[in-house]
Design a protein around this motif. Structure first.
Motif, mmCIF file in Angstrom:
data_model
loop_
_atom_site.group_PDB
_atom_site.id
_atom_site.type_symbol
_atom_site.label_atom_id
_atom_site.label_comp_id
_atom_site.label_asym_id
_atom_site.label_seq_id
_atom_site.Cartn_x
_atom_site.Cartn_y
_atom_site.Cartn_z
ATOM 1 N N ASP A 1 42.962 34.583 51.258
ATOM 2 C CA ASP A 1 42.656 35.067 50.063
ATOM 3 C C ASP A 1 43.086 33.883 49.327
ATOM 4 O O ASP A 1 44.276 33.322 49.353
ATOM 5 N N ASN A 2 42.095 33.147 48.474
ATOM 6 C CA ASN A 2 42.408 32.079 47.749
ATOM 7 C C ASN A 2 42.562 32.392 46.497
ATOM 8 O O ASN A 2 42.391 31.451 45.498
ATOM 9 N N ARG A 3 42.621 33.572 46.131
ATOM 10 C CA ARG A 3 42.833 34.013 44.370
ATOM 11 C C ARG A 3 44.219 33.558 44.233
ATOM 12 O O ARG A 3 45.112 33.457 44.817
ATOM 13 N N CYS B 1 45.472 45.375 32.776
ATOM 14 C CA CYS B 1 44.611 45.730 33.957
ATOM 15 C C CYS B 1 42.886 45.611 33.717
ATOM 16 O O CYS B 1 42.212 46.282 34.077
ATOM 17 N N GLY B 2 42.833 44.575 33.029
ATOM 18 C CA GLY B 2 41.232 44.179 32.921
ATOM 19 C C GLY B 2 40.748 44.725 31.609
ATOM 20 O O GLY B 2 39.703 44.600 31.312
ATOM 21 N N TYR B 3 41.618 45.490 30.762
ATOM 22 C CA TYR B 3 40.950 46.052 29.565
ATOM 23 C C TYR B 3 40.913 44.908 28.291
ATOM 24 O O TYR B 3 41.959 44.302 28.272
ATOM 25 N N PRO B 4 39.849 44.728 27.750
ATOM 26 C CA PRO B 4 39.912 43.607 26.759
ATOM 27 C C PRO B 4 40.826 43.810 25.460
ATOM 28 O O PRO B 4 40.827 45.170 24.939
ATOM 29 N N VAL B 5 41.326 42.973 25.078
ATOM 30 C CA VAL B 5 42.191 42.856 23.756
ATOM 31 C C VAL B 5 41.931 41.822 22.963
ATOM 32 O O VAL B 5 41.231 40.966 23.270
ATOM 33 N N THR B 6 42.333 42.065 21.553
ATOM 34 C CA THR B 6 42.000 41.216 20.592
ATOM 35 C C THR B 6 43.361 40.247 20.310
ATOM 36 O O THR B 6 44.332 40.455 20.845
ATOM 37 N N SER B 7 42.994 39.058 19.664
ATOM 38 C CA SER B 7 44.296 38.143 19.346
ATOM 39 C C SER B 7 45.284 39.011 18.205
ATOM 40 O O SER B 7 46.382 38.549 18.290
ATOM 41 N N LYS B 8 44.694 39.946 17.603
ATOM 42 C CA LYS B 8 45.339 40.581 16.555
ATOM 43 C C LYS B 8 46.437 41.504 17.496
ATOM 44 O O LYS B 8 47.672 41.791 17.158
ATOM 45 N N ALA C 1 45.333 24.282 37.592
ATOM 46 C CA ALA C 1 45.817 24.713 39.165
ATOM 47 C C ALA C 1 44.845 24.766 40.025
ATOM 48 O O ALA C 1 45.014 25.045 41.134
ATOM 49 N N GLY C 2 43.433 24.701 39.558
ATOM 50 C CA GLY C 2 42.269 24.861 40.563
ATOM 51 C C GLY C 2 41.671 26.470 40.375
ATOM 52 O O GLY C 2 40.930 26.791 41.457
ATOM 53 N N PHE C 3 42.123 27.263 39.571
ATOM 54 C CA PHE C 3 41.490 28.551 39.358
ATOM 55 C C PHE C 3 40.715 28.900 38.330
ATOM 56 O O PHE C 3 40.998 28.621 36.973
ATOM 57 N N HIS C 4 39.371 29.247 38.312
ATOM 58 C CA HIS C 4 38.377 29.237 37.388
ATOM 59 C C HIS C 4 38.001 30.762 37.167
ATOM 60 O O HIS C 4 38.331 31.538 38.079
ATOM 61 N N ALA D 1 39.593 38.180 40.418
ATOM 62 C CA ALA D 1 40.069 36.702 40.399
ATOM 63 C C ALA D 1 41.523 36.471 40.733
ATOM 64 O O ALA D 1 42.046 35.616 41.028
ATOM 65 N N VAL D 2 42.192 37.711 40.889
ATOM 66 C CA VAL D 2 43.646 37.592 40.980
ATOM 67 C C VAL D 2 43.964 38.543 42.290
ATOM 68 O O VAL D 2 43.499 39.713 42.616
ATOM 69 N N ASN D 3 45.034 38.572 42.917
ATOM 70 C CA ASN D 3 45.712 39.101 43.919
ATOM 71 C C ASN D 3 46.853 39.570 43.360
ATOM 72 O O ASN D 3 47.809 38.990 43.351
ATOM 73 N N CYS D 4 46.789 40.766 42.860
ATOM 74 C CA CYS D 4 48.024 41.328 42.088
ATOM 75 C C CYS D 4 48.544 42.746 42.821
ATOM 76 O O CYS D 4 48.112 43.366 43.105
ATOM 77 N N ASP D 5 50.149 42.527 42.802
ATOM 78 C CA ASP D 5 50.763 43.795 43.413
ATOM 79 C C ASP D 5 50.439 45.127 42.571
ATOM 80 O O ASP D 5 50.391 45.885 43.143
#
Length: 267
Positions: free
Chosen positions: A126-128, A165-172, A206-209, A225-229
């Motif tokens: 796992d290179n994520r 959890c992947g839900y899109p948010v705004t700058s506001k 850090a090498g993650f895109h 793209a992430v390995n998250c607990d």
């Protein structure tokens, strides 16, 4: 497994190290006789367990434990001492155990079998980007090297995106929840944009895109793209469940009342 052992008595320390190695022959044991030696040790963030005498000179084992927890928050602390009167003070550290001398090999083995924190098995291929949200918020790159963020606030925004959890948010929304700014004016909008831009640069450096997705004036985490607990926990991973001990992103006040925090409590 990497284990810290501290006792200011030479023979007591040798006995402790020998006993640990009998119980865990494959573990790396790092022994010190003085707290100052531990303070000078550079790799404090990688300990899985620590067996500490309480009376070790000017700096007590409890003080060492407090310092160690700053770097290795999921480290299992076991106090090994001849003094029962320190039990109450030690228990405030929420340690894994408290052993009275003289102890046996079975006593040490029992502590390993009942550790407060259980290591999560790593995925070799796992290179994520690796995210840990239980306890303190931590981000690791390849070879478990912590990612360096140019701004503390950028790291907090990253934590906020992970929490969504992947839900899109705004700058506001970022300004309101993370910066606690209700008046979303043009200067605030520019600040948030700069923080997010710096965050993306830090992660890519850090090498993650493709970790963060920006589109239609919205920002979100790319969960693939992430390995998250946290995500492992929500997917039903039993090892993730065992690694959770009631603490979630304790660095940030907004995390205490987030939807993810409430969802964890319901599991």
């Amino acid at each position: 497994m990497k284990i810290l052992a501290i006792d200011d008595e030479k023979y007591a320390l040798q006995l402790l190290v020998d006993t640990i190695r009998k119980v865990k022959p494959d573990a790396e044991v790092v022994p010190f006789r003085r707290a100052a030696q531990f303070l000078e040790y550079e790799d404090k963030q990688s300990f899985d367990a620590a067996f500490l005498d309480i009376r070790i000179g000017k700096m007590s084992g409890i003080q060492v434990a407090i310092e160690l927890k700053k770097y290795s928050p999921m480290c299992n602390i076991v106090f090994v001492t001849s003094y029962s009167e320190y039990a109450f003070a030690a228990i405030q550290m929420r340690p894994s155990g408290y052993i009275m001398k003289p102890y046996t090999e079975d006593d040490i083995r029992n502590e390993f079998d009942n550790f407060r924190y259980t290591a999560t098995p790593e995925q070799k291929d796992d290179n994520r980007l690796k995210i840990r949200t239980f306890g303190n918020f931590r981000v690791f790159g390849r070879d478990n090297v912590p990612i360096k963020f140019s701004r503390t606030i950028s790291k907090e925004i990253f934590a906020y995106l992970i929490d969504q959890c992947g839900y899109p948010v705004t700058s506001k929304e970022i300004a309101a929840d993370v910066l606690e700014v209700e008046d979303f004016d043009r200067p605030t909008s520019k600040k948030v944009s700069q923080y997010v831009s710096d965050l993306i640069k830090d992660i890519e450096a850090a090498g993650f895109h493709n970790v963060i997705i920006k589109q239609n004036r919205q920002i979100q985490i790319n969960k693939e793209a992430v390995n998250c607990d946290l995500y492992d926990l929500f997917s039903g991973d039993t090892s993730a469940l065992k690694s959770y001990h009631g603490e979630y992103m304790i660095d940030y006040s907004w995390a205490e009342i987030s939807d993810s925090a409430e969802r964890i409590k319901s599991l």
